[in-house]
Design a protein around this motif. Structure first.
Motif, mmCIF file in Angstrom:
data_model
loop_
_atom_site.group_PDB
_atom_site.id
_atom_site.type_symbol
_atom_site.label_atom_id
_atom_site.label_comp_id
_atom_site.label_asym_id
_atom_site.label_seq_id
_atom_site.Cartn_x
_atom_site.Cartn_y
_atom_site.Cartn_z
ATOM 1 N N LEU A 123 34.833 11.630 51.085
ATOM 2 C CA LEU A 123 33.934 11.209 50.012
ATOM 3 C C LEU A 123 33.745 12.315 48.975
ATOM 4 N N SER A 126 31.507 9.663 42.871
ATOM 5 C CA SER A 126 32.280 8.568 42.295
ATOM 6 C C SER A 126 32.544 8.801 40.810
ATOM 7 N N ARG A 142 26.594 5.674 37.453
ATOM 8 C CA ARG A 142 27.146 5.429 38.783
ATOM 9 C C ARG A 142 26.845 6.640 39.661
ATOM 10 N N SER A 144 26.988 6.967 43.168
ATOM 11 C CA SER A 144 27.464 6.868 44.548
ATOM 12 C C SER A 144 28.492 7.950 44.815
ATOM 13 N N ASN A 145 28.894 8.064 46.084
ATOM 14 C CA ASN A 145 30.048 8.849 46.488
ATOM 15 C C ASN A 145 31.137 7.887 46.938
ATOM 16 N N GLY A 146 32.390 8.255 46.731
ATOM 17 C CA GLY A 146 33.441 7.318 47.095
ATOM 18 C C GLY A 146 34.780 7.976 47.316
ATOM 19 N N GLN A 179 38.848 0.923 47.742
ATOM 20 C CA GLN A 179 37.880 1.986 47.505
ATOM 21 C C GLN A 179 36.661 1.784 48.386
ATOM 22 N N LEU A 181 32.709 3.080 49.000
ATOM 23 C CA LEU A 181 31.610 3.724 48.294
ATOM 24 C C LEU A 181 30.396 3.845 49.203
ATOM 25 N N HIS A 182 29.671 4.936 49.055
ATOM 26 C CA HIS A 182 28.470 5.201 49.849
ATOM 27 C C HIS A 182 27.300 5.440 48.898
ATOM 28 N N TYR A 183 26.242 4.651 49.079
ATOM 29 C CA TYR A 183 25.037 4.762 48.260
ATOM 30 C C TYR A 183 23.867 5.196 49.138
ATOM 31 N N TYR A 189 24.637 1.497 40.666
ATOM 32 C CA TYR A 189 25.659 1.418 39.627
ATOM 33 C C TYR A 189 25.122 0.420 38.608
ATOM 34 N N TRP A 273 27.040 0.948 52.343
ATOM 35 C CA TRP A 273 28.478 1.201 52.328
ATOM 36 C C TRP A 273 29.186 -0.074 51.880
#
Length: 285
Positions: A123, A126, A142, A144-146, A179, A181-183, A189, A273
């Motif tokens: 991660l 993003s 945005r 998040s991490n991704g 993809q 993504l982790h929030y 977003y 996720w």
């Protein structure tokens, strides 16, 4: 209208257009045709054909970009389930305009966890596509991490990509890499479109990798404690994130007329996720 099914006629086309202009939604038109003796599949096809033709005429008059083919799940006859061979997927919601379909049970819990476990070590913050340059950039909208999996990177990714291609009736090679993504709490977003703005100078270089994006599939890998829904502001619609479910939406032209403005609402408690699959017009390279 006749009490028995019949081919498309000028009278039927005019009736559909008049009813739509009066504000009657497509499901009401289909119900009315069924009550008059039309088979459901004939009524659905007739209404879709007439309204699509009318939409294209209006779009042409307004100078909008031309429409392209889009992925489309096999939903004729209003099935409650779609058999994908290795999995039976539920159809939980089917919205015609904007084109949004909610699926249940697309991913098993163990598949969700396996994606999270594989993605976690990779991660990073993003990024978003920078259509001004054709590259990528950090965007304050945005948070998040991704990470991206390469297409076909692992047996799990291969299995999910094949399942998605079958579900959406779209070539596997026309999909971008999956993809994840982790929030965390507070991450979101803000509403945006997934297509690439044709007016931006960097879009031409982006399109060389497979053409425009034409559809999105968002798969929920866990259940946040609170918040984190997928919102469609113009449709006044919010999809709650539930593990294993997935929301699909398509956009036949790179223009706001598709109604596919959407966003990831802030996570209020817990974490979210998701795995996202973007579909292109042609082979993604």
């Amino acid at each position: 209208m006749n009490a028995t099914p019949q081919p498309m006629t000028a009278q039927l086309r005019q009736w559909i257009l008049e009813q739509a202009a009066a504000g009657r939604p497509a499901p009401e038109l289909i119900d009315a045709m069924q009550r008059s003796g039309w088979r459901e599949e004939v009524a659905v096809n007739a209404v879709q054909q007439v309204l699509r033709q009318q939409l294209e005429q209006t779009a042409e008059q307004q100078g909008l970009p031309p429409a392209s083919a889009v992925p489309e799940p096999a939903l004729a006859g209003a099935p409650l389930f779609i058999d994908l061979g290795d999995r039976q997927v539920s159809v939980l919601m089917n919205l015609a305009r904007p084109r949004v379909v909610l699926f249940g049970n697309l991913l098993a819990p163990e598949e969700c966890q396996a994606l999270i476990d594989a993605a976690r070590p990779r991660l990073a913050r993003s990024l978003t596509v920078a259509t001004a340059t054709g590259g990528e950039e950090i965007n304050a909208d945005r948070t998040s991490n991704g990470m991206f999996f390469q297409r076909g990177e692992s047996p799990l990714v291969q299995r999910l990509e094949q399942r998605i291609a079958r579900l959406l009736n779209w070539p596997l090679e026309n999909g971008e890499g999956l993809q994840v993504l982790h929030y965390r709490p507070g991450a979101q977003y803000k509403p945006h479109y997934d297509y690439f703005d044709p007016q931006e100078p960097g879009t031409a270089s982006i399109l060389r990798r497979g053409g425009q994006r034409v559809a999105t599939l968002v798969m929920y890998l866990n259940d946040p404690l609170q918040g984190g829904g997928t919102t469609f502001p113009e449709a006044f619609l919010e999809i709650g994130p539930r593990q294993g479910n997935a929301v699909f939406f398509s956009y036949e032209r790179p223009h706001p007329s598709t109604g596919t403005l959407h966003g990831g609402a802030p996570v209020i408690a817990g974490e979210k996720w998701i795995a996202t699959k973007w579909l292109r017009q042609g082979e993604f390279k």
